[in-house]
Write a protein that holds these residues in place. Sequence first.
Motif, PDB file in Angstrom:
ATOM      1  N   ALA A  18       7.271 -58.397-110.939  1.00  0.00           N
ATOM      2  CA  ALA A  18       6.557 -58.958-109.902  1.00  0.00           C
ATOM      3  C   ALA A  18       5.801 -60.227-110.561  1.00  0.00           C
ATOM      4  O   ALA A  18       5.820 -61.431-109.935  1.00  0.00           O
ATOM      5  CB  ALA A  18       5.376 -58.161-109.206  1.00  0.00           C
ATOM      6  N   TRP A  19       5.242 -60.276-111.734  1.00  0.00           N
ATOM      7  CA  TRP A  19       4.556 -61.310-112.253  1.00  0.00           C
ATOM      8  C   TRP A  19       5.541 -62.391-112.617  1.00  0.00           C
ATOM      9  O   TRP A  19       5.402 -63.648-112.172  1.00  0.00           O
ATOM     10  CB  TRP A  19       3.691 -60.983-113.620  1.00  0.00           C
ATOM     11  CG  TRP A  19       2.680 -61.719-114.006  1.00  0.00           C
ATOM     12  CD1 TRP A  19       2.367 -63.211-113.559  1.00  0.00           C
ATOM     13  CD2 TRP A  19       1.753 -61.354-114.844  1.00  0.00           C
ATOM     14  NE1 TRP A  19       1.453 -63.413-114.351  1.00  0.00           N
ATOM     15  CE2 TRP A  19       1.010 -62.857-115.309  1.00  0.00           C
ATOM     16  CE3 TRP A  19       1.675 -60.286-115.878  1.00  0.00           C
ATOM     17  CZ2 TRP A  19      -0.113 -62.671-116.250  1.00  0.00           C
ATOM     18  CZ3 TRP A  19       0.565 -60.410-116.751  1.00  0.00           C
ATOM     19  CH2 TRP A  19      -0.232 -61.373-117.104  1.00  0.00           C
ATOM     20  N   LEU A  49      10.757 -54.162-105.840  1.00  0.00           N
ATOM     21  CA  LEU A  49      10.621 -55.561-106.224  1.00  0.00           C
ATOM     22  C   LEU A  49      11.430 -56.410-105.147  1.00  0.00           C
ATOM     23  O   LEU A  49      10.918 -57.535-105.097  1.00  0.00           O
ATOM     24  CB  LEU A  49      10.805 -55.690-107.739  1.00  0.00           C
ATOM     25  CG  LEU A  49       9.838 -55.311-108.641  1.00  0.00           C
ATOM     26  CD1 LEU A  49      10.179 -55.617-109.661  1.00  0.00           C
ATOM     27  CD2 LEU A  49       8.465 -55.664-108.299  1.00  0.00           C
ATOM     28  N   PRO A  50      12.446 -55.954-104.588  1.00  0.00           N
ATOM     29  CA  PRO A  50      13.157 -57.055-103.909  1.00  0.00           C
ATOM     30  C   PRO A  50      12.194 -57.309-102.706  1.00  0.00           C
ATOM     31  O   PRO A  50      12.079 -58.645-102.085  1.00  0.00           O
ATOM     32  CB  PRO A  50      14.255 -56.038-103.342  1.00  0.00           C
ATOM     33  CG  PRO A  50      14.947 -55.456-104.338  1.00  0.00           C
ATOM     34  CD  PRO A  50      13.423 -55.111-104.598  1.00  0.00           C
ATOM     35  N   VAL A  77       6.436 -44.345 -98.943  1.00  0.00           N
ATOM     36  CA  VAL A  77       6.851 -44.006-100.443  1.00  0.00           C
ATOM     37  C   VAL A  77       6.595 -45.637-101.067  1.00  0.00           C
ATOM     38  O   VAL A  77       7.296 -46.370-100.755  1.00  0.00           O
ATOM     39  CB  VAL A  77       7.932 -43.546-100.648  1.00  0.00           C
ATOM     40  CG1 VAL A  77       8.435 -43.376-102.168  1.00  0.00           C
ATOM     41  CG2 VAL A  77       8.255 -41.958 -99.910  1.00  0.00           C
ATOM     42  N   LEU A  78       5.754 -45.715-101.977  1.00  0.00           N
ATOM     43  CA  LEU A  78       5.366 -46.883-102.502  1.00  0.00           C
ATOM     44  C   LEU A  78       5.609 -47.159-103.886  1.00  0.00           C
ATOM     45  O   LEU A  78       5.116 -46.227-104.496  1.00  0.00           O
ATOM     46  CB  LEU A  78       3.864 -47.236-101.986  1.00  0.00           C
ATOM     47  CG  LEU A  78       3.543 -46.973-100.510  1.00  0.00           C
ATOM     48  CD1 LEU A  78       1.845 -46.990-100.214  1.00  0.00           C
ATOM     49  CD2 LEU A  78       4.100 -48.036 -99.512  1.00  0.00           C
ATOM     50  N   GLY A  79       5.801 -48.394-104.357  1.00  0.00           N
ATOM     51  CA  GLY A  79       5.361 -48.846-105.783  1.00  0.00           C
ATOM     52  C   GLY A  79       3.989 -49.184-105.875  1.00  0.00           C
ATOM     53  O   GLY A  79       3.345 -49.422-105.034  1.00  0.00           O
ATOM     54  N   ALA A  80       3.785 -49.497-107.102  1.00  0.00           N
ATOM     55  CA  ALA A  80       2.405 -49.717-107.525  1.00  0.00           C
ATOM     56  C   ALA A  80       1.825 -51.140-107.107  1.00  0.00           C
ATOM     57  O   ALA A  80       0.875 -51.280-106.525  1.00  0.00           O
ATOM     58  CB  ALA A  80       2.331 -49.838-109.344  1.00  0.00           C
ATOM     59  N   ILE A  81       2.693 -52.052-106.884  1.00  0.00           N
ATOM     60  CA  ILE A  81       2.646 -53.284-106.353  1.00  0.00           C
ATOM     61  C   ILE A  81       2.165 -53.151-104.892  1.00  0.00           C
ATOM     62  O   ILE A  81       1.237 -53.977-104.173  1.00  0.00           O
ATOM     63  CB  ILE A  81       3.481 -54.572-106.750  1.00  0.00           C
ATOM     64  CG1 ILE A  81       3.888 -54.580-108.073  1.00  0.00           C
ATOM     65  CG2 ILE A  81       3.127 -55.772-106.116  1.00  0.00           C
ATOM     66  CD1 ILE A  81       2.715 -54.815-108.900  1.00  0.00           C
ATOM     67  N   GLN A  82       3.181 -52.429-104.143  1.00  0.00           N
ATOM     68  CA  GLN A  82       3.063 -52.050-102.598  1.00  0.00           C
ATOM     69  C   GLN A  82       1.747 -51.651-102.316  1.00  0.00           C
ATOM     70  O   GLN A  82       1.088 -51.530-101.488  1.00  0.00           O
ATOM     71  CB  GLN A  82       4.064 -51.361-102.230  1.00  0.00           C
ATOM     72  CG  GLN A  82       5.623 -52.149-102.457  1.00  0.00           C
ATOM     73  CD  GLN A  82       6.639 -51.442-102.053  1.00  0.00           C
ATOM     74  OE1 GLN A  82       6.552 -50.188-102.605  1.00  0.00           O
ATOM     75  NE2 GLN A  82       7.543 -51.809-101.527  1.00  0.00           N
TER      76      GLN A  82
END
Length: 381
Positions: free
Chosen positions: A144-145, A228-229, A350-355
């Motif tokens: 993401a960065w 990430l998309p 259901v989530l990723g860390a950034i979300q």
Amino acid sequence: MTRRILLFGATGYTGGLVARALLERGEVPVLVGRDRAALDRRAAEIRPSDPPYTMVLDVHDVGTLRRTISADDVIVTTVGPFHSHGRTVAEAAAEAGASYIDSAGEPPFIRWTFEKLGTRAANRGARILPGFGNEYVTGQLAGAWALERAAEMGVPHRLEIGYFSTGGSLCSLSRGTIASLAGSSLERSYTYRNGIRAERPGARSSSFRIGGRKYSGFSIGTTEHLTLPEVSPSLQELDVYLGWFGKASPLLATASLAGPLIRRLPGAKRVVSTVGARLGGFGKDGPESHERDRSGVLVSARVFSKSKHKLSEITLAGPNGYELTASLMAWAATVESHASTRSVHRRTGVLGAIQAYGLGVVRDTCLHLDVREVESAVVSA
């Protein structure tokens, strides 16, 4: 009101590290497992003066799981291999509207959580966070960065992420990690090509130049493909490479060609998982403290335009992967334990860390846990 933290797998190697990390944060989890005596030993070991409460519960006891878990719980689980032992706990958490955090690394299980539990979890108000350790939080952060920086230089088209280790060896992996890797080697994996596309593990290999040294890895399906998309809608291709095995990684990628053939043999999955469990750690649960102190992690992400011009590159270095996984899971459990389940701004599903937490929060948290951006020219092995 602080929500109860239930730690499944507390008597295992990673579970013990997570329990200690939670206590260091001032959180006292309920230790959950199948063996009462083992639970009592672990409780007395990690906090002799005032042992945490324990709960005897089998992850395959679906009825008891559903009666036990509620929306006021934070479920933290390290019980693997997740493709064999993980679905019942994740389903119970999603159904109850609980928060759920796991250390899963197996591609089939991770994809299953997103595709099968996403809608149910969102409707029930649950937050399901799979793969919330070094794999795959640091890769999500690096990716993401790198995408954020790339957007200033052009239009991101392709993202590549590599996971590598420093100062360790096969002996630095726990028995559970080896068992999970062995079982996953016979399962279908996936990649991202303008959408999720199935493929075998190790379908391709790649190398990253970090600190003047070449690190090689083989392709594997991860949470990054599924999260990430969303960060960069222009992204059309995403590959993640696992390079824990150093120079042997390309050989393992080649060996994976036999996976589809072996998978057809009767009992093959059970045999491979059993052998993997016996090989794991060469008889040890996992690396000792002094062994963990000698090892670290490297995660690199690079973004390319459609014309294959490199737009950005981020390399992160951090402490031992098991220590980092325990710290990340304990941090997320603490945040979830103190969060209001009724907040209208709280994203569910259901989530990723950034979300779940945002790039800035994850970046600051990882920095606090000694995960730092490094110049590729000064990274040491």
